[in-house]
Scaffold this motif. Structure first.
Motif, mmCIF file in Angstrom:
data_model
loop_
_atom_site.group_PDB
_atom_site.id
_atom_site.type_symbol
_atom_site.label_atom_id
_atom_site.label_comp_id
_atom_site.label_asym_id
_atom_site.label_seq_id
_atom_site.Cartn_x
_atom_site.Cartn_y
_atom_site.Cartn_z
ATOM 1 N N GLU A 165 0.753 -1.225 0.134
ATOM 2 C CA GLU A 165 0.065 -0.091 0.144
ATOM 3 C C GLU A 165 0.929 1.186 -0.014
ATOM 4 O O GLU A 165 0.563 2.173 -0.724
ATOM 5 N N ALA A 166 1.972 1.269 0.679
ATOM 6 C CA ALA A 166 2.706 2.518 0.834
ATOM 7 C C ALA A 166 3.680 2.765 -0.575
ATOM 8 O O ALA A 166 3.664 3.762 -1.159
ATOM 9 N N GLU A 167 4.156 1.590 -1.241
ATOM 10 C CA GLU A 167 4.347 1.682 -2.585
ATOM 11 C C GLU A 167 3.504 2.250 -3.311
ATOM 12 O O GLU A 167 3.929 3.109 -4.281
ATOM 13 N N GLN A 195 1.914 6.705 -6.948
ATOM 14 C CA GLN A 195 0.662 7.704 -7.009
ATOM 15 C C GLN A 195 1.024 9.109 -7.013
ATOM 16 O O GLN A 195 0.773 10.258 -7.807
ATOM 17 N N VAL A 196 1.976 9.621 -5.872
ATOM 18 C CA VAL A 196 2.075 10.806 -5.538
ATOM 19 C C VAL A 196 3.321 11.188 -6.399
ATOM 20 O O VAL A 196 3.593 12.419 -6.828
ATOM 21 N N THR A 197 4.249 10.708 -6.924
ATOM 22 C CA THR A 197 5.616 10.915 -7.216
ATOM 23 C C THR A 197 5.377 10.426 -8.968
ATOM 24 O O THR A 197 6.382 10.912 -9.694
#
Length: 79
Positions: free
Chosen positions: A17-19, A24-26
Motif C-alpha cells: 500500500e505504501a509503494e 501515485q504521488v510521485t
C-alpha cells in the motif's frame, strides 16, 4: 527441517500500500512544453542548402541578399 512456505503478499500488505501511494504521488505528468511565440525581428541562425543558381540570383542584387531570401520564404509561407 523444511521451512514453512512464505506468506504471499496481499493487497492489504502495508508495504504494498505504501509503494502504491508513493508511486501515485510521485508519478510524473506528461506536460506539453509551452509554445513560444515568435518575436518580430528576432532571427535564428540556420544552415540551409539551396541551389547555386538560386543563391546567385539573390546575391546579384548586392548586400541584403539574405533579407531578400527571407522575404521570399515568408511570402511562400503565406506570412
Amino acid at each position: 527441517m523444511a521451512e514453512p512456505p512464505r506468506r504471499p503478499r496481499t493487497l492489504n500488505d502495508a508495504r504494498t500500500e505504501a509503494e502504491a501511494a508513493f508511486k501515485q504521488v510521485t508519478k510524473k505528468v506528461a506536460e506539453a512544453p509551452p509554445k513560444t511565440t515568435a518575436l518580430p525581428g528576432i532571427k535564428q541562425l540556420v544552415s540551409l542548402r539551396i541551389d547555386q543558381e538560386v543563391l546567385e540570383y539573390f546575391q546579384e542584387g548586392g548586400p541584403g541578399w539574405q533579407d531578400r531570401i527571407n522575404a521570399a520564404l515568408r511570402k511562400a509561407a503565406g506570412r
